[in-house]
Design an enzyme around this catalytic site. Structure first.
Site, mmCIF file in Angstrom:
data_model
loop_
_atom_site.group_PDB
_atom_site.id
_atom_site.type_symbol
_atom_site.label_atom_id
_atom_site.label_comp_id
_atom_site.label_asym_id
_atom_site.label_seq_id
_atom_site.Cartn_x
_atom_site.Cartn_y
_atom_site.Cartn_z
ATOM 1 N N HIS A 169 9.265 -6.243 41.166
ATOM 2 C CA HIS A 169 7.947 -6.386 40.552
ATOM 3 C C HIS A 169 7.284 -7.581 41.216
ATOM 4 C CE1 HIS A 169 5.394 -7.337 36.767
ATOM 5 N NE2 HIS A 169 4.771 -6.482 37.551
ATOM 6 N N ARG B 103 0.949 -1.633 26.837
ATOM 7 C CA ARG B 103 2.208 -0.940 26.630
ATOM 8 C C ARG B 103 2.756 -1.241 25.230
ATOM 9 N NH1 ARG B 103 5.985 -2.882 28.643
ATOM 10 N NH2 ARG B 103 5.099 -4.857 29.336
ATOM 11 N N LYS C 181 -0.291 -14.364 41.135
ATOM 12 C CA LYS C 181 0.325 -13.413 42.065
ATOM 13 C C LYS C 181 -0.724 -12.627 42.857
ATOM 14 C CE LYS C 181 2.664 -10.130 40.047
ATOM 15 N NZ LYS C 181 2.147 -8.763 40.254
ATOM 16 N N THR C 182 -1.692 -12.070 42.150
ATOM 17 C CA THR C 182 -2.724 -11.275 42.826
ATOM 18 C C THR C 182 -3.605 -12.155 43.695
ATOM 19 O OG1 THR C 182 -2.738 -9.657 41.022
ATOM 20 C CG2 THR C 182 -4.666 -9.709 42.466
ATOM 21 N N ASP D 12 1.907 -5.076 43.319
ATOM 22 C CA ASP D 12 2.677 -5.042 42.067
ATOM 23 C C ASP D 12 4.109 -4.534 42.166
ATOM 24 O OD1 ASP D 12 2.578 -5.689 39.293
ATOM 25 O OD2 ASP D 12 2.400 -3.572 38.796
ATOM 26 N N LYS E 220 4.125 2.671 34.638
ATOM 27 C CA LYS E 220 5.385 1.976 34.399
ATOM 28 C C LYS E 220 6.526 2.943 34.106
ATOM 29 C CE LYS E 220 4.106 -2.214 35.203
ATOM 30 N NZ LYS E 220 4.587 -2.868 36.449
#
Length: 537
Positions: A221, A60, A243-244, A258, A201
């Site tokens: 998030h 991004r 997290k994953t 996510d 996003k």
């Protein structure tokens, strides 16, 4: 005119100002893959997935993300470095230039939707210049069935033209690429960048404004999973915190990895229909779910290859370290369908504290939960730069600041109210260092982190004794099944206790310094969650 899709739908593009002679509507992934390969945009890898190069932009571009400032947004959006205002008339002129550009191209149109809870379903129409961008939309958003497509009415429009370059002097952008949200026209306008994450996003940033502002629903998030009894858990964390990995629990079904909403009706629902996972250093042993999802239908981005072959080399970062794969969520075996869960019973804030200061697990008060939610802390290790071994602190409000149009305290106060209404437990989990900072201590063992989370989920930490961290005020369990007692208080793991105190005060000062930007908007309960720096350290 070459149109694959109904004539009525093809005529619909004219309403948007697009008069392309070649239109492809809702093509199957296999057909889109063929188009991408024929146009030399993609190659077929040995794993079956196609691989693309997104061009100049492999991530991004936050400084080129804008929101149109108008009657809807002017008094609601938290304007500043993250949410950059864009004039409505300039948006209109730029939009007209982009659709004129697309009118001279074949276009790929995809009808999809976000939000797995039907009460919050948001229909989306994406118009893409490239076939693989359209396939990304198929992978990442929820997919209507054939009957739903017949009478599909879009609420939001995504216009995605990677080959269009803006003229900053004429168009009001910073440079040739841009991603602009217009809440009045309900358009996400993206140009000059092939990075597909801007599509994902863009829509989720829109939901992060609309859901709390208009539907009293907290956007998050985070990842989410549920146990056999339907108990839901949420996992917040920045990149590198686990997290994953930690939400992919073989004993729990994955709701999503996510983006989620927490509704007033106490449901947790996935925004997405897919996963967009990092692949750098990916191995079958470390991340079997992600690895096995890389097959026909998945899209790899900016990867390297074993020399002279089409075999992915996930260690290769010649193009970028932000190598990615997108795939539909049903490429993962152990998932919840539909992607909806009940009111969460446990929320985990994951941090990789490379200073070795924070406890491996601690229980938060509502004030502390809101403070740490707004702070969104982790620490990254320089590592790759020779001679630099000191960690650097990273703060991202609400664990996703670049996608939050409202002020972070608005989301934190919603979280605090939901915590109170649901009697949810909130835990801070340090997946980082113990026994010293990076270079001295050791990374927390994954088996211990999994054990602590499991014990929290089954309620075994509800009945143990706790002690209070003297600086951060966190409640630390003194014992936890399947975890050595001596690691639960981080100070005990340091050989030099004075060095620990100094480092803990240093980190506490960084927390408080970062929070200064939010103090004027925070209530007393949130402010009470801040650490207390010791003057004697």
């Amino acid at each position: 005119m070459n149109i694959q899709g109904s004539h009525a739908k093809a005529e619909a593009l004219k309403e948007y100002g697009i008069h392309s002679e070649v239109q492809y509507w809702n093509l199957e992934p296999a057909t889109l893959e063929e188009h991408s390969i024929e146009q030399k945009h993609a190659v077929r890898t040995s794993l079956g997935a196609i691989a693309v190069n997104t061009g100049k932009f492999t991530g991004r571009s936050p400084k080129d993300r804008f929101i149109v400032k108008d009657d809807i947004t002017s008094d609601s959006v938290w304007w500043g470095g993250i949410n950059i205002p864009f004039e409505a008339d300039k948006f209109d002129r730029l939009y007209n230039k982009v659709v004129a550009y697309l009118s001279d191209c074949p276009v790929y149109v995809r009808d999809a939707y976000a939000c797995a809870d039907n009460d919050y379903r948001t229909n989306i129409r994406a118009i893409n210049e490239y076939p693989w961008s359209n396939q990304f939309v198929y992978n990442m958003f929820l997919r209507p069935d054939a009957n739903e497509l017949e009478n599909f009415e879009p609420e939001w429009l995504v216009i995605n033209a990677p080959g269009f370059m803006a003229d900053p002097e004429l168009d009001g952008t910073r440079q040739a690429n841009f991603a602009i949200l217009n809440f009045t026209r309900k358009i996400a306008l993206i140009g000059g960048t092939g990075y597909t994450g801007e599509i994902k996003k863009g829509i989720f940033s829109a939901l992060n404004f609309v859901l709390p502002h208009q539907r009293n629903t907290l956007p998050m998030h985070c990842s989410a999973n549920m146990g056999e009894g339907g108990d839901t858990a949420l996992y917040f964390g920045l990149s590198g915190t686990g997290k994953t990995t930690l939400s992919a629990d073989p004993n729990r079904r994955l709701i999503g990895d996510d983006e989620h909403g927490w509704s007033p009706e106490n449901s947790i629902f996935n925004f997405e229909g897919g996963c967009y996972a990092k692949t750098i250093d990916l191995t079958e042993e470390k991340e079997p779910d992600i690895y096995h999802a890389i097959k026909a239908g998945a899209i790899l981005e900016n990867i390297g290859y074993q020399e002279g072959s089409n075999v992915p080399n996930f260690e290769n970062c010649d193009i970028t370290e932000n190598t990615r794969v997108s795939y539909p969520i049903d490429f993962i075996d152990n998932i919840a369908l539909p992607s909806v869960g009940k009111d969460p019973k446990n929320v985990f804030f994951l941090t990789c504290d490379a200073y070795g200061v924070l406890p491996p697990i601690s229980k938060l008060t509502p004030g502390q939960a809101m403070f740490h939610f707004i702070s969104g802390y982790t620490a990254k290790v320089a590592g790759t730069e020779e001679g630099v071994t000191e960690p650097s602190s990273t703060f991202s409000a609400c664990f996703g600041a670049p996608f939050m149009p409202l002020h972070p305290t608005a989301y934190a106060e919603m979280l605090g109210k939901k915590m109170g209404d649901s009697h949810v437990n909130v835990w801070l989990v340090n997946t980082g260092w113990s026994g010293g900072s990076y270079g001295v201590g050791e990374r927390m063992k994954l088996k211990f982190t999994r054990a602590m989370i499991t014990e929290a989920l089954v309620g075994d930490l509800d009945s143990v004794e706790y002690e209070t961290h003297p600086i951060f005020g966190l409640a630390m369990p003194t014992t936890c099944p399947n975890v050595p007692d001596e690691i639960l208080n981080p100070r005990n793991t340091w050989a030099d206790k004075n060095a620990y105190d100094r480092k803990a005060n240093q980190l506490a000062s960084e927390f408080n310094k970062n929070f200064e930007q939010f103090e004027a908007y925070a209530n007393e309960e949130i402010l009470s969650g801040a650490p207390k720096v010791s003057m004697n350290a």
